[in-house]
Design an enzyme around this catalytic site. Structure first.
Site, PDB file in Angstrom:
ATOM      1  N   LEU A 117       0.850  -1.203   0.000  1.00 17.71           N
ATOM      2  CA  LEU A 117       0.000   0.000   0.000  1.00 17.71           C
ATOM      3  C   LEU A 117       0.885   1.254   0.000  1.00 17.71           C
ATOM      4  CD1 LEU A 117      -3.070   0.760   0.085  1.00 17.71           C
ATOM      5  CD2 LEU A 117      -2.766   1.158   2.526  1.00 17.71           C
ATOM      6  N   GLY A 118       1.620   1.437  -1.112  1.00 17.62           N
ATOM      7  CA  GLY A 118       2.427   2.647  -1.287  1.00 17.62           C
ATOM      8  C   GLY A 118       1.777   3.507  -2.357  1.00 17.62           C
TER       9      GLY A 118
ATOM     10  N   MET B  52       1.583   3.266  -5.854  1.00 20.90           N
ATOM     11  CA  MET B  52       0.767   2.554  -6.844  1.00 20.90           C
ATOM     12  C   MET B  52      -0.404   1.845  -6.192  1.00 20.90           C
ATOM     13  SD  MET B  52       1.003   2.647  -9.881  1.00 20.90           S
ATOM     14  CE  MET B  52       1.841   4.074 -10.442  1.00 20.90           C
TER      15      MET B  52
ATOM     16  N   LYS C 267       8.709   0.274 -22.412  1.00 25.86           N
ATOM     17  CA  LYS C 267       8.826   1.036 -21.159  1.00 25.86           C
ATOM     18  C   LYS C 267      10.125   0.657 -20.430  1.00 25.86           C
ATOM     19  CE  LYS C 267       6.092   2.913 -17.535  1.00 25.86           C
ATOM     20  NZ  LYS C 267       6.777   2.665 -16.294  1.00 25.86           N
TER      21      LYS C 267
ATOM     22  N   SER D  48      12.253   8.195 -10.602  1.00 28.19           N
ATOM     23  CA  SER D  48      12.027   7.502  -9.316  1.00 28.19           C
ATOM     24  C   SER D  48      13.349   6.932  -8.773  1.00 28.19           C
ATOM     25  CB  SER D  48      10.998   6.384  -9.490  1.00 28.19           C
ATOM     26  OG  SER D  48      11.445   5.466 -10.458  1.00 28.19           O
TER      27      SER D  48
ATOM     28  N   GLU E 295      15.648  -0.127  -7.837  1.00 30.86           N
ATOM     29  CA  GLU E 295      15.171  -1.305  -8.583  1.00 30.86           C
ATOM     30  C   GLU E 295      16.143  -1.679  -9.706  1.00 30.86           C
ATOM     31  OE1 GLU E 295      10.959   0.221  -9.213  1.00 30.86           O
ATOM     32  OE2 GLU E 295      10.524  -1.763  -8.426  1.00 30.86           O
TER      33      GLU E 295
END
Ligand SMILES: NC(=O)c1ccc[n+]([C@@H]2O[C@H](COP(=O)([O-])OP(=O)(O)OC[C@H]3O[C@@H](n4cnc5c(N)ncnc54)[C@H](OP(=O)(O)O)[C@@H]3O)[C@@H](O)[C@H]2O)c1
Length: 373
Positions: free
Chosen positions: A15-16, A18, A225, A317, A329
């Site tokens: 629950l961040g 996104m 992407k 990000s 990431e």
């Protein structure tokens, strides 16, 4: 009773940014119950006491938009979860957090579970297949969401939805042989799969921009992407710059990165790169442009335009992660290319150097924060 007649339960792991934008929109536009799965009891308690179990989204891309808030009636963590099997699981953790986050819930995930990964990067499928769901018969129904929405934390449990863009979804095949799907396979999911039907339900799909497709169509968008991220994220992190600041001088390094990524990706995803030769004009399969899109010259032009011109003021990000001393990431972006290359016994020297430099930038920022310049 149709699949939509009862309220589908959606468990949400992560629950961040996104996770919250997805949860708020599901609660606004569908009858689904959204149950976040927190990391610990401490996090649940804090959410319930300090946050009043309420999440919110401000759609700042629309100046007139009010703050949309929703109260989450139920929430869980590994210590409290006593529910039965999980029917729908949305994973919105960072890629490198996926394994640890899923671990406590594995007893509740089975072949009837719909699990969708809504994450950037590549390599989580391999992780799930080789390290988590090793038994073929108990593997969940797996889906991927490729998102271009831009979301960041305002404060507490309120997030700013800064950029709106469609979210592509498709079923991911567990095995490489299932990579090419027929149009009717996707249609069957839309008609029969509870999670796909929910994500494609109106008005949710219209407001959130969900587009459902075959895996090969999604994969072309995902690789596109991925190449944007493989250039913009690490280079702005290493240089510690806004996207627009590198516009005049980035084409050399972008060309090196994209060229090597495509060489490696073509080996691993040969069915996608040969798709037009094999499936063009076959009615059962969608038409797709691959070679005119996924080539170095075209991609470098696109990456400069999208990354450095249209989003000139954006701070990527990954750069934000290095500035705030958070893990990045990188292993699921340029690091994925390095791993894939080693599987084919070739070197990916450019991407290996890029990974090292991002780790060096993060290490340096952490050192300066600890011991000063
Ligand atoms: N944000 C964007 O604009 C954006 C855009 C495109 C793509 N994406 C991609 O979307 C994915 C998610 O990114 P994000 O920005 O939403 O990240 P984020 O804001 O950091 O959210 C990740 C959430 O996962 C939670 N989490 C981590 N480990 C957990 C565990 N073991 N158990 C339960 N929860 C756990 C974190 O909670 P804790 O606080 O407990 O760590 C955090 O709330 C990434 O792959 C990212 O690249 C994001």
């Amino acid at each position: 009773m149709t699949a939509m007649a009862r309220a589908p339960k959606v468990h949400l792991l992560g629950l961040g940014s996104m996770g919250t934008v997805l949860a708020v929109n599901l609660l606004r536009f569908t009858n689904a119950a959204v149950i976040p799965l927190f990391r610990s009891k401490e996090k649940v308690d804090r959410f319930q006491t300090e946050g009043n179990s309420t999440i919110g989204i401000r759609e700042i891309y629309d100046k007139k938009s009010p703050l949309f808030t929703c109260k989450l009636e139920e929430c869980e963590c590994p210590e409290t979860y006593q529910g039965g099997p999980i029917k729908n699981l949305v994973v919105t953790t960072k890629t490198y957090q996926t394994k640890d986050a899923l671990q406590p819930y594995l007893p509740y995930i089975n072949s009837s579970t719909n699990l969708i990964l809504v994450q950037n990067g590549l390599g989580v499928l391999e992780l799930l297949r080789d390290e988590i769901f090793t038994g073929k018969s108990s593997r969940p129904q797996l889906f991927q969401g490729v998102i271009s929405h831009g979301v960041y934390l305002e404060k507490g449990y309120i997030y700013n939805h800064a950029g709106w863009a469609p979210m592509k979804i498709a079923r991911i095949p567990w095995e490489e042989t299932g990579i090419i799907q027929r149009k009717k396979d996707a249609q069957a999911d839309r008609a029969e799969n509870e999670l796909v039907a929910l994500l494609m339900e109106q008005p949710f799909a219209q407001f959130f921009g969900t587009q459902h497709m075959t895996y090969q169509e999604l994969l072309v968008g995902q690789l596109y992407k991925f190449l944007v991220n493989a250039c913009i994220n690490p280079v702005t992190s290493i240089m510690d710059s806004l996207n627009g600041e590198i516009v005049d001088d980035c084409s050399d390094i972008f060309t090196l990165i994209v060229d090597e990524c495509l060489q490696v990706l073509e080996l691993s995803y040969s069915r996608i790169f040969n798709y037009e030769d094999v499936y063009q004009n076959q009615k059962e399969y969608p038409d797709m442009k691959v070679k005119s899109v996924l080539n170095t010259e075209h991609m470098v032009r696109q990456i400069i335009e999208i990354g450095c011109v249209i989003n000139a003021k954006n701070s990527s990000s990954m750069r934000q992660d290095t500035l705030y001393l958070r893990d990045t990431e990188i292993e699921y972006i340029n690091g994925y290319i390095v791993k894939l290359a080693s599987r084919f016994k070739i070197e990916a020297k450019t991407n290996r150097a890029i990974v090292s430099l991002v780790n060096l930038r993060l290490g340096l920022n952490r050192r300066r924060a600890n011991v000063g310049d």
